[in-house]
Design a protein around this motif. Sequence first.
Motif, PDB file in Angstrom:
ATOM      1  N   LEU A 196       2.994  -9.975   6.579  1.00 15.92           N
ATOM      2  CA  LEU A 196       2.184  -8.796   6.278  1.00 15.92           C
ATOM      3  C   LEU A 196       2.979  -7.509   6.494  1.00 15.92           C
ATOM      4  CD1 LEU A 196      -1.242  -9.858   7.829  1.00 15.92           C
ATOM      5  CD2 LEU A 196      -0.772  -9.449   5.412  1.00 15.92           C
ATOM      6  N   THR A 197       3.790  -7.488   7.545  1.00 14.64           N
ATOM      7  CA  THR A 197       4.606  -6.300   7.815  1.00 14.64           C
ATOM      8  C   THR A 197       5.575  -6.032   6.674  1.00 14.64           C
ATOM      9  OG1 THR A 197       4.456  -6.670  10.202  1.00 14.64           O
ATOM     10  CG2 THR A 197       6.246  -5.275   9.405  1.00 14.64           C
ATOM     11  N   GLN A 198       6.265  -7.084   6.234  1.00 10.91           N
ATOM     12  CA  GLN A 198       7.228  -6.912   5.150  1.00 10.91           C
ATOM     13  C   GLN A 198       6.530  -6.542   3.844  1.00 10.91           C
ATOM     14  OE1 GLN A 198      10.566  -6.989   5.594  1.00 10.91           O
ATOM     15  NE2 GLN A 198      10.714  -6.302   3.458  1.00 10.91           N
ATOM     16  N   MET A 199       5.379  -7.187   3.570  1.00  8.98           N
ATOM     17  CA  MET A 199       4.649  -6.923   2.321  1.00  8.98           C
ATOM     18  C   MET A 199       4.170  -5.480   2.259  1.00  8.98           C
ATOM     19  SD  MET A 199       1.208  -8.770   0.850  1.00  8.98           S
ATOM     20  CE  MET A 199       0.188  -8.044   2.130  1.00  8.98           C
ATOM     21  N   MET A 200       3.586  -4.963   3.336  1.00 11.97           N
ATOM     22  CA  MET A 200       3.053  -3.607   3.326  1.00 11.97           C
ATOM     23  C   MET A 200       4.183  -2.573   3.356  1.00 11.97           C
ATOM     24  SD  MET A 200       0.005  -4.198   2.874  1.00 11.97           S
ATOM     25  CE  MET A 200      -0.440  -2.481   2.806  1.00 11.97           C
ATOM     26  N   THR A 201       5.306  -2.926   4.008  1.00 12.03           N
ATOM     27  CA  THR A 201       6.450  -2.006   4.001  1.00 12.03           C
ATOM     28  C   THR A 201       7.012  -1.869   2.592  1.00 12.03           C
ATOM     29  OG1 THR A 201       6.999  -2.626   6.283  1.00 12.03           O
ATOM     30  CG2 THR A 201       8.720  -1.555   4.969  1.00 12.03           C
ATOM     31  N   ASP A 202       7.153  -2.987   1.901  1.00 10.01           N
ATOM     32  CA  ASP A 202       7.667  -2.944   0.527  1.00 10.01           C
ATOM     33  C   ASP A 202       6.707  -2.170  -0.384  1.00 10.01           C
ATOM     34  OD1 ASP A 202       9.807  -4.426   1.382  1.00 10.01           O
ATOM     35  OD2 ASP A 202       8.999  -6.349   0.690  1.00 10.01           O
ATOM     36  N   TYR A 203       5.423  -2.397  -0.206  1.00 13.45           N
ATOM     37  CA  TYR A 203       4.435  -1.696  -1.044  1.00 13.45           C
ATOM     38  C   TYR A 203       4.485  -0.192  -0.787  1.00 13.45           C
ATOM     39  CZ  TYR A 203       0.005  -0.342  -3.152  1.00 13.45           C
ATOM     40  OH  TYR A 203      -0.958   0.268  -3.913  1.00 13.45           O
ATOM     41  N   PHE A 204       4.559   0.206   0.481  1.00 16.16           N
ATOM     42  CA  PHE A 204       4.622   1.628   0.811  1.00 16.16           C
ATOM     43  C   PHE A 204       5.878   2.268   0.237  1.00 16.16           C
ATOM     44  CE2 PHE A 204       6.275   4.915   3.641  1.00 16.16           C
ATOM     45  CZ  PHE A 204       5.273   5.866   3.520  1.00 16.16           C
ATOM     46  N   LEU A 205       7.021   1.604   0.396  1.00 15.74           N
ATOM     47  CA  LEU A 205       8.274   2.157  -0.125  1.00 15.74           C
ATOM     48  C   LEU A 205       8.244   2.264  -1.643  1.00 15.74           C
ATOM     49  CD1 LEU A 205      10.878   0.311   2.154  1.00 15.74           C
ATOM     50  CD2 LEU A 205      10.133   2.695   2.295  1.00 15.74           C
ATOM     51  N   GLU A 206       7.572   1.311  -2.289  1.00 22.29           N
ATOM     52  CA  GLU A 206       7.460   1.380  -3.752  1.00 22.29           C
ATOM     53  C   GLU A 206       6.629   2.579  -4.181  1.00 22.29           C
ATOM     54  OE1 GLU A 206       5.810  -1.340  -7.490  1.00 22.29           O
ATOM     55  OE2 GLU A 206       5.771  -2.123  -5.432  1.00 22.29           O
ATOM     56  N   VAL A 207       5.514   2.792  -3.497  1.00 28.82           N
ATOM     57  CA  VAL A 207       4.665   3.942  -3.836  1.00 28.82           C
ATOM     58  C   VAL A 207       5.380   5.246  -3.505  1.00 28.82           C
ATOM     59  CG1 VAL A 207       2.504   5.131  -3.300  1.00 28.82           C
ATOM     60  CG2 VAL A 207       2.533   2.652  -3.551  1.00 28.82           C
ATOM     61  N   GLU A 208       6.031   5.308  -2.359  1.00 31.03           N
ATOM     62  CA  GLU A 208       6.700   6.539  -1.936  1.00 31.03           C
ATOM     63  C   GLU A 208       7.889   6.865  -2.832  1.00 31.03           C
ATOM     64  OE1 GLU A 208       9.080   9.418  -0.297  1.00 31.03           O
ATOM     65  OE2 GLU A 208       9.804   7.360  -0.487  1.00 31.03           O
TER      66      GLU A 208
ATOM     67  N   LEU B 100      -7.862   2.246  -4.552  1.00 31.70           N
ATOM     68  CA  LEU B 100      -6.480   2.590  -4.888  1.00 31.70           C
ATOM     69  C   LEU B 100      -6.392   3.966  -5.532  1.00 31.70           C
ATOM     70  CD1 LEU B 100      -3.535   1.705  -5.025  1.00 31.70           C
ATOM     71  CD2 LEU B 100      -4.020   0.621  -7.233  1.00 31.70           C
ATOM     72  N   TYR B 101      -7.343   4.306  -6.379  1.00 35.11           N
ATOM     73  CA  TYR B 101      -7.339   5.608  -7.054  1.00 35.11           C
ATOM     74  C   TYR B 101      -7.431   6.744  -6.031  1.00 35.11           C
ATOM     75  CZ  TYR B 101      -8.980   9.544  -9.869  1.00 35.11           C
ATOM     76  OH  TYR B 101      -9.130  10.773 -10.443  1.00 35.11           O
ATOM     77  N   ASN B 102      -8.365   6.649  -5.089  1.00 38.36           N
ATOM     78  CA  ASN B 102      -8.522   7.706  -4.080  1.00 38.36           C
ATOM     79  C   ASN B 102      -7.296   7.800  -3.172  1.00 38.36           C
ATOM     80  OD1 ASN B 102     -11.085   8.346  -5.017  1.00 38.36           O
ATOM     81  ND2 ASN B 102     -12.096   6.893  -3.659  1.00 38.36           N
ATOM     82  N   ALA B 103      -6.713   6.637  -2.808  1.00 36.79           N
ATOM     83  CA  ALA B 103      -5.555   6.653  -1.918  1.00 36.79           C
ATOM     84  C   ALA B 103      -4.342   7.304  -2.583  1.00 36.79           C
ATOM     85  CB  ALA B 103      -5.227   5.222  -1.488  1.00 36.79           C
ATOM     86  N   LEU B 104      -4.064   6.921  -3.820  1.00 40.99           N
ATOM     87  CA  LEU B 104      -2.906   7.490  -4.519  1.00 40.99           C
ATOM     88  C   LEU B 104      -3.100   8.981  -4.799  1.00 40.99           C
ATOM     89  CD1 LEU B 104      -2.080   4.590  -7.030  1.00 40.99           C
ATOM     90  CD2 LEU B 104      -0.947   5.146  -4.866  1.00 40.99           C
ATOM     91  N   THR B 105      -4.320   9.365  -5.150  1.00 41.67           N
ATOM     92  CA  THR B 105      -4.603  10.784  -5.390  1.00 41.67           C
ATOM     93  C   THR B 105      -4.403  11.596  -4.121  1.00 41.67           C
ATOM     94  OG1 THR B 105      -6.220  10.185  -7.097  1.00 41.67           O
ATOM     95  CG2 THR B 105      -6.338  12.416  -6.215  1.00 41.67           C
ATOM     96  N   ASN B 106      -4.862  11.050  -2.995  1.00 39.58           N
ATOM     97  CA  ASN B 106      -4.686  11.733  -1.712  1.00 39.58           C
ATOM     98  C   ASN B 106      -3.203  11.849  -1.342  1.00 39.58           C
ATOM     99  OD1 ASN B 106      -5.525  12.878   0.784  1.00 39.58           O
ATOM    100  ND2 ASN B 106      -5.206  10.908   1.764  1.00 39.58           N
ATOM    101  N   PHE B 107      -2.446  10.805  -1.598  1.00 39.44           N
ATOM    102  CA  PHE B 107      -1.012  10.836  -1.304  1.00 39.44           C
ATOM    103  C   PHE B 107      -0.299  11.864  -2.174  1.00 39.44           C
ATOM    104  CE2 PHE B 107       3.313   9.015  -2.047  1.00 39.44           C
ATOM    105  CZ  PHE B 107       3.804   9.242  -0.782  1.00 39.44           C
ATOM    106  N   LYS B 108      -0.680  11.956  -3.435  1.00 36.35           N
ATOM    107  CA  LYS B 108      -0.072  12.932  -4.340  1.00 36.35           C
ATOM    108  C   LYS B 108      -0.368  14.365  -3.876  1.00 36.35           C
ATOM    109  CE  LYS B 108      -0.331  14.688  -9.056  1.00 36.35           C
ATOM    110  NZ  LYS B 108      -1.018  14.588 -10.364  1.00 36.35           N
ATOM    111  N   ASN B 109      -1.599  14.609  -3.434  1.00 37.35           N
ATOM    112  CA  ASN B 109      -1.973  15.956  -3.006  1.00 37.35           C
ATOM    113  C   ASN B 109      -1.311  16.362  -1.688  1.00 37.35           C
ATOM    114  OD1 ASN B 109      -3.654  16.130  -5.248  1.00 37.35           O
ATOM    115  ND2 ASN B 109      -5.453  15.382  -4.146  1.00 37.35           N
ATOM    116  N   ASN B 110      -0.955  15.376  -0.855  1.00 39.72           N
ATOM    117  CA  ASN B 110      -0.382  15.681   0.458  1.00 39.72           C
ATOM    118  C   ASN B 110       1.142  15.647   0.481  1.00 39.72           C
ATOM    119  OD1 ASN B 110      -2.865  16.053   1.773  1.00 39.72           O
ATOM    120  ND2 ASN B 110      -3.119  13.852   2.040  1.00 39.72           N
TER     121      ASN B 110
END
Length: 271
Positions: free
Chosen positions: A42-54, A76-86
């Motif tokens: 889970l740690t590796q999966m979420m780290t890879d996902y975060f790095l991909e989004v970032e 997912l829509y709300n999370a990505l929108t929030n990340f883009k705004n911040n």
Amino acid sequence: MKKIKRLFFLLAIMLLSLFLFSCRKKKVETTLSLTEEERSGLTQMMTDYFLEVEGEDEQELEDSINQAYKAKDEVLYNALTNFKNNKKDLGKFQKVENVEVKTEDDSYVINLHAGFEKRELIFHAVIPEGYYQFTELSFNPVYTMQEKLLSAFQNMIVGMGTVFAVLIFIAWIISLFDQVHKWEVRRAEAKKEKDRQALELKKEEKRSTAVETKSIPAVLEKEEGISEELLSIILMAAVKAYEEDLGRKNPFSGARTLENGLIVRSVKRRK
């Protein structure tokens, strides 16, 4: 009687014990266990996902948001929108500091702490047992207490300013009611005066018409020494002069007629 009461008391205790045991068993059955292998995965999966989004640029992140919108994935829509705004508040990405993985009931809870140039970011995700979707997903920048107080103060100022601006606007609108009332009074008085003048003019016209209609050449009284022929000549001359101004040609005879319908044919003195 005492034995019956004691029996019922023991039965109640047994039923209560069975109920508590069943609840405990159900809780144990629904709580997930987390092994080191699952934690690492889970740690590796979420780290890879975060790095991909970032690692996505602005256009790629916008495309991901649109795809989440089309798929009707609200989390997912709300999370990505929030990340883009911040992103402006975060600055440049530096590193993933640590990842916390734990279980709550039948879900896995992951909190990834990432370091950015301006502040820390906590990437929070909740995944059910089947790993089929995110039930919770958020990118939460960590603000200092000073920044939180400043943001709250700014929001308060904006809110109070908006309220006072609306109140001032309403007060200005109310103040216009007096001017509108005065304008309506002036308009009504002007209309009343205009109607009065029109009525007076109408009365004057009627009065003039009545005078003109009723103004018939005065009949000369015969004085001593004036002959009947002279009196007739004078009356005919007066009628002719009056007909020159107000008369119109009679189409049916050679005589002239007045506007009031009178026709003068001859003048004779009555004895």
